[in-house]
Design a protein around this motif. Structure first.
Motif, short mmCIF file in Angstrom:
data_model
loop_
_atom_site.label_atom_id
_atom_site.label_comp_id
_atom_site.label_asym_id
_atom_site.label_seq_id
_atom_site.Cartn_x
_atom_site.Cartn_y
_atom_site.Cartn_z
N HIS B 293 6.54 -4.14 3.35
CA HIS B 293 6.07 -3.09 2.41
C HIS B 293 4.67 -3.39 1.92
O HIS B 293 3.82 -2.51 1.85
CB HIS B 293 7.02 -3.00 1.21
N ASN B 296 2.15 -2.77 4.62
CA ASN B 296 1.99 -1.31 4.83
C ASN B 296 1.18 -0.68 3.70
O ASN B 296 0.28 0.13 3.94
CB ASN B 296 3.35 -0.62 4.91
N ASP B 297 1.52 -1.08 2.46
CA ASP B 297 0.80 -0.53 1.29
C ASP B 297 -0.67 -0.90 1.34
O ASP B 297 -1.56 -0.07 1.08
CB ASP B 297 1.42 -1.07 -0.01
N GLU B 300 -2.45 1.16 3.96
CA GLU B 300 -2.66 2.54 3.52
C GLU B 300 -3.79 2.62 2.48
O GLU B 300 -4.66 3.49 2.55
CB GLU B 300 -1.38 3.11 2.90
N LEU B 301 -3.72 1.70 1.55
CA LEU B 301 -4.71 1.70 0.46
C LEU B 301 -6.13 1.47 1.00
O LEU B 301 -7.07 2.16 0.60
CB LEU B 301 -4.35 0.61 -0.55
N GLN B 360 5.57 10.91 -1.83
CA GLN B 360 5.25 9.49 -2.09
C GLN B 360 4.75 9.29 -3.51
O GLN B 360 5.12 8.31 -4.18
CB GLN B 360 4.19 9.03 -1.08
N ASN B 364 6.88 6.99 -6.04
CA ASN B 364 6.28 5.78 -6.62
C ASN B 364 6.36 5.81 -8.14
O ASN B 364 6.73 4.82 -8.77
CB ASN B 364 4.81 5.66 -6.20
N ARG B 412 -5.40 -2.55 -8.19
CA ARG B 412 -4.50 -3.22 -7.23
C ARG B 412 -3.96 -4.53 -7.82
O ARG B 412 -4.71 -5.29 -8.41
CB ARG B 412 -5.27 -3.53 -5.94
N THR B 427 5.30 -4.02 -5.00
CA THR B 427 4.20 -4.78 -4.40
C THR B 427 3.00 -4.93 -5.33
O THR B 427 2.08 -5.68 -5.05
CB THR B 427 3.71 -4.08 -3.11
N LEU B 429 1.02 -2.46 -5.80
CA LEU B 429 0.02 -1.54 -5.25
C LEU B 429 0.41 -0.08 -5.45
O LEU B 429 -0.37 0.83 -5.13
CB LEU B 429 -0.16 -1.80 -3.75
N GLY B 430 1.62 0.15 -5.97
CA GLY B 430 2.16 1.51 -6.09
C GLY B 430 1.25 2.45 -6.85
O GLY B 430 0.91 3.53 -6.34
N ILE B 433 -2.05 3.22 -5.14
CA ILE B 433 -1.85 4.20 -4.05
C ILE B 433 -1.69 5.60 -4.62
O ILE B 433 -2.29 6.56 -4.13
CB ILE B 433 -0.63 3.79 -3.18
#
Lengths: 68, 474
Positions: B293, B296-297, B300-301, B360, B364, B412, B427, B429-430, B433
């Motif tokens: 996760h 992936n985060d 994406e970020l 998303q 989140n 972040r 994470t 980072l939610g 994001i």
């Protein structure tokens, strides 16, 4: 500005004023320093006129800007 | 001394400009003065010759020529008189001309027709030059000859030369005076530029605390302010990057430590029972999922921040988006023992956005709300604020966020309770994001919170080309 630069600038101004005063006193045969100093004063006055005018205009402009 | 400096260039330009003005001005003054002086002398000799011609025009006085010649000799006036034939009958100190000689015929014709003569005469024997004014002598229609008055050009040149020397001296004086002021002026004008150059060099070398003093409100002041802003931005960027690297290494190290430790236990058969082994395998799986996760985060970020993130934007109904996530969120809320409720106004317009990314955003924020709420209610409200704006509110009755942390929660890896971050999961980072997703779809997000009472997230999306629920364009 460094000290030497100020000395250089002031020297140039003094030399310039002296040259102007001497040329303006060409036809006068001074028996004293008085006519020479009088001319020097007048030359300084005319040199200061634009500076005084510019300062006055700037102050008027600032005052008007401040009012508005 | 370094020559290639802005102060020297500025000073040289001003000096050059001064010379460009001063030299033509000096030339023009010289021309005006010379012309004026020559004019004055010419006028004097014209007047004198005219007076002499009037006096000589009396035919009854036969001695007048000799008298005038004598008077001219005494008063050191240079003249000569000619008779009707052009013969010189009187000469007062004019070199190169003698009594009995004749003047040119064309001059005689000019005089006899009543016109004056203006010319320059050069006495070749002495090398002297004179300005000459010739007047005809006549009484009514009777012509008696002519009288010429001369003035030495050399004395005029001598006087003009003296004036010229004084003009040169005053020009030199003006030049020095201006040069003195130019030295000061060029230094003063170039000082802000030099200061900015020094500051930017310091900034380029990494001294991001270097600042330029903003003195004026003109373009120079604006440039200085821009340099200061740039340095401040760079400092924030550098600090953020450092913090990010520190955070990422910490976030990656933690699950990796778990994985390393538990795989070592399993490899060396250090567990007591099969149940214990299963428990360790579960932990390994959870940490792997968490690591996945996180990666992936991060991916994406970083894509979003670089602007390489593609959206599949279309007109979407937020009601459908909420319905899609409702089941999952309700289940989580039920497990945690909190209530999840949502309200959507009837007249809410369609939003131009990416449906999956919108899900998303909601997931989140709602996951966060559930994570940090121990009891109470979590609500999602969607309503039209203005004709072209939609407001989405996510409100919880959770722990709340301290005021000093509110401005950092979209950064972040920022966590309010750092010590309990693993306990809560996620994470880190939610929210970063969510903010990116909202902003790249043209929306804004704000957070309001009160410690111990709960938190409210406000998302606003503009509806630039509004469509109704029935798909009718307005």
């Amino acid at each position: 500005m460094k000290r030497i630069e100020w000395i250089l600038a002031i020297s140039l101004v003094v030399i310039g004023l002296s040259c102007l005063t001497m040329s303006a006193n060409w036809l006068v045969t001074p028996d004293s320093m008085r006519p020479y100093l009088n001319t020097l004063f007048l030359i300084c006055f005319w040199a200061c006129v634009p500076i005084i005018v510019a300062t006055l205009l700037y102050l008027i402009f600032r005052k008007k800007k401040g009012d508005s | 001394m370094k020559v290639n400096r802005i102060a020297i260039k500025l000073g040289s330009t001003i000096t050059l400009l001064l010379l460009v003005v001063l030299l033509p001005l000096g030339f023009v003054i010289d021309q005006i003065f010379s012309g004026f002086y020559y004019g004055q002398v010419q006028e004097d000799i014209d007047q004198q010759s005219s007076h002499y011609a009037t006096a000589l025009a009396d035919p009854e006085n036969g001695m007048m020529v000799q008298m005038i010649e004598m008077m001219a000799e005494l008063s050191q006036v240079k003249l000569y008189i000619v008779d009707t034939e052009g013969e010189i009958i009187a000469n007062s100190s004019v070199p190169g001309l003698s009594k009995g000689s004749f003047i040119p015929e064309e001059e005689m014709n000019t005089l006899s027709s009543g016109n004056t003569i203006k010319k320059e005469y050069e006495a070749r024997t002495m090398g002297s030059r004179f300005l000459v004014s010739g007047q005809p002598i006549h009484d009514g229609d009777t012509f008696y000859g002519g009288v010429y008055v001369l003035s030495a050009v050399d004395s005029i040149y001598e006087s003009i030369q003296k004036v010229r020397q004084m003009l040169v001296l005053s020009s030199i004086g003006t030049f020095f005076l201006a040069l003195g002021f130019t030295v000061v002026l060029s230094r003063k004008l170039s000082k802000p530029m030099v200061q900015m150059e020094q500051a930017t060099r310091k900034i380029a070398k990494g001294d991001l605390d270097a600042r330029v003093k903003v003195v004026t409100g003109d373009e120079t002041g604006s440039l200085a302010q821009a340099i200061n802003d740039l340095a401040a931005d760079l400092k924030v960027y550098r600090d953020t990057r450092r913090e990010f690297l520190a955070n990422i290494s910490h976030e990656l190290r933690t699950p990796m430590t778990y994985l390393e430790g538990y795989t070592k236990i399993l490899k060396e058969n250090l567990y007591q029972s099969e149940a214990e082994k299963e428990q360790y395998l579960d932990i390994i799986q959870q940490e792997s999922v968490r690591l996945n996760h996180l990666i992936n985060d991060l991916f994406e970020l970083s894509k979003m921040e670089e602007g390489k993130f593609s959206l599949n934007q279309e007109w979407i109904d937020l009601r459908e988006v909420v319905e899609n996530i409702h089941h999952k969120v309700s289940l989580k809320a039920k497990e945690k023992g909190v209530i999840f409720a949502f309200t959507i106004e009837e007249d809410v317009s369609l939003v131009f956005g990416d449906g999956l990314r919108m899900e998303q955003i909601f997931s989140n924020l709602l996951d966060n709300a559930i994570r940090y709420t121990d009891q109470g209610i979590i609500s999602l409200n969607i309503k039209s604020l203005q004709p072209y704006e939609i407001l989405i509110e996510i409100i919880d009755t959770g722990n709340g966020i301290p005021k000093e942390d509110l401005s950092y929660i979209f950064e972040r890896f920022y966590r309010v309770e750092k010590s309990r971050s693993r306990e809560h999961g996620g994470t880190g980072l939610g929210l970063a994001i969510v903010k990116q997703l909202v902003e790249i779809q043209g929306g804004t997000i704000q957070v309001f919170s009160e410690l111990g009472k709960g938190t409210r997230f406000e998302i606003r999306f503009p509806v630039t080309s509004k469509k109704g629920n029935g798909g009718e364009e307005l």
